[in-house]
Design an enzyme around this catalytic site. Structure first.
Site, mmCIF file in Angstrom:
data_model
loop_
_atom_site.group_PDB
_atom_site.id
_atom_site.type_symbol
_atom_site.label_atom_id
_atom_site.label_comp_id
_atom_site.label_asym_id
_atom_site.label_seq_id
_atom_site.Cartn_x
_atom_site.Cartn_y
_atom_site.Cartn_z
ATOM 1 N N ASP A 113 0.851 -1.188 0.000
ATOM 2 C CA ASP A 113 0.000 0.000 0.000
ATOM 3 C C ASP A 113 0.891 1.244 0.000
ATOM 4 O OD1 ASP A 113 -3.011 0.839 0.466
ATOM 5 O OD2 ASP A 113 -1.883 1.974 1.944
ATOM 6 N N ARG A 114 0.695 2.192 0.938
ATOM 7 C CA ARG A 114 1.525 3.408 0.943
ATOM 8 C C ARG A 114 3.001 3.073 1.058
ATOM 9 N NH1 ARG A 114 -1.682 6.446 -1.435
ATOM 10 N NH2 ARG A 114 -0.490 8.295 -0.835
ATOM 11 N N ARG A 117 4.479 2.599 -2.220
ATOM 12 C CA ARG A 117 4.755 3.849 -2.942
ATOM 13 C C ARG A 117 6.048 4.490 -2.435
ATOM 14 N NH1 ARG A 117 0.541 3.717 -5.969
ATOM 15 N NH2 ARG A 117 -1.281 2.642 -5.115
ATOM 16 N N TRP A 159 -8.820 8.315 -1.845
ATOM 17 C CA TRP A 159 -7.794 9.013 -2.626
ATOM 18 C C TRP A 159 -8.237 10.437 -2.969
ATOM 19 C CZ3 TRP A 159 -3.819 6.961 -6.450
ATOM 20 C CH2 TRP A 159 -3.136 5.864 -5.924
ATOM 21 N N TYR A 220 -1.528 11.603 1.597
ATOM 22 C CA TYR A 220 -2.331 11.519 0.376
ATOM 23 C C TYR A 220 -2.292 12.828 -0.411
ATOM 24 C CZ TYR A 220 -4.172 6.897 1.349
ATOM 25 O OH TYR A 220 -4.296 5.544 1.557
ATOM 26 N N HIS A 279 -6.866 -6.988 -0.111
ATOM 27 C CA HIS A 279 -5.792 -6.002 -0.214
ATOM 28 C C HIS A 279 -4.554 -6.344 0.608
ATOM 29 C CE1 HIS A 279 -3.963 -2.065 -0.629
ATOM 30 N NE2 HIS A 279 -4.109 -1.777 0.660
#
Length: 297
Positions: A113-114, A117, A159, A220, A279
């Site tokens: 997830d984050r 990134r 998001w 975000y 997820h």
């Protein structure tokens, strides 16, 4: 001095410490022996998301599981101009610094997830440090925003909600943070009972802090702004480290994107597999995730 919370029943034989890097304090747990493996959590979790897989991996690797800046028990600085303090560049630099302070100049990275990134940006900004890269249930941020349609907006509404100007989302979430947190996690988990109640209690404790909720929004906001600027500047660059993409076959990412193809646009050496879960394979199907990680790492 912030008290250091320890979780020996969830991560046996791990050591917790605070590491100061880039002017922030990063709560970090380490365990095991062997080649270094950095594991990065997503939103709205913290490092305990790895508790079902980290002890097994610690038999072969030195595991480092931090709380990202803004999350868990790590420091929560203000976002600053353009939310740059929560750019994935800043967050990745924290963790490269953490690894260097632990004595690791080169290491493998798993990001969910984050955290995925952050790992993506780390592989671009510090290619000399990242030996192998595993990204769990994401496609590139720029790709997802560029290809936004009704289905993506419906499935990933946060998001677009969390990026609204402060303090709109923060104040709305503050009305019932437990409900927002638990609804968010439940909507993405496809195998009921996957989240240990002890871990959920820690997620609730951390999310009860208004500073964490603000930091998550800043994360975000950065993704929808300065991170896209950084990504555009690196549009012609490719991740050099071998990349394994994993995603939940029951989740949104695999349904909306050709995951492997999106990463082949960003990296030179990509392979990928769907896993029968939602997820969070680390919580839903830890044995299958371990099998995939063992084969790649």
């Amino acid at each position: 001095m912030t008290a250091i919370r320890k979780f020996p029943n969830l991560l046996p034989d791990f050591i917790w410490r605070d590491i100061e890097v880039n002017g922030v304090r990063i709560r970090t747990a380490t365990g095991g022996n062997g080649p270094p493996l950095l594991m990065l959590h997503g939103h709205p979790q913290m490092h305990l998301t790895w508790h079902k897989v980290a002890p097994a991996l610690a038999k072969r690797f030195t595991i480092v599981v931090p709380d990202l800046r803004g999350y868990g028990d790590s420091a929560k600085p203000e976002g600053g101009a353009d939310h740059a303090n929560y750019s994935k560049r800043a967050m990745a630099a924290d963790l490269v610094g953490v690894m260097h302070q632990l004595g690791f100049e080169r290491f493998m990275v798993v990001g969910h997830d984050r955290g995925g990134r952050v790992a993506h940006r780390m592989a671009l900004d510090a290619p000399q440090a990242v030996e192998k890269l595993v990204l769990i249930d994401i496609t590139p941020t720029a790709t997802m925003y560029a290809r936004t349609n009704m289905e993506f907006a419906r499935r990933y509404f946060w998001w677009f909600f969390l990026i609204q100007p402060a303090s709109l989302p923060e104040r709305l979430i503050s009305g019932d943070p437990d409900f927002f947190l638990e609804s968010h996690i439940a909507g993405q988990i496809k195998i009921p009972g996957s989240v240990d109640p002890r871990v959920m209690a820690e997620y609730r404790r951390c999310y009860a802090d208004p500073a964490m909720r603000h930091a998550a929004c800043e994360d975000y906001r950065a993704a929808a702004g300065i991170d896209l600027v950084h990504d555009a500047a690196d549009a012609d660059r490719r991740i050099e480290a071998p990349l394994l993409a994993l995603w939940g076959a029951r989740g949104a990412v695999g349904a909306l994107y050709d995951v492997v193809e999106t990463w082949r646009e960003k990296a030179v050496d990509v392979r990928g597999y769907a896993i029968d879960c939602g997820h969070s394979p680390q919580g839903e199907v830890p044995a299958e995730l371990l099998r995939r990680l063992d084969a790649f790492l």
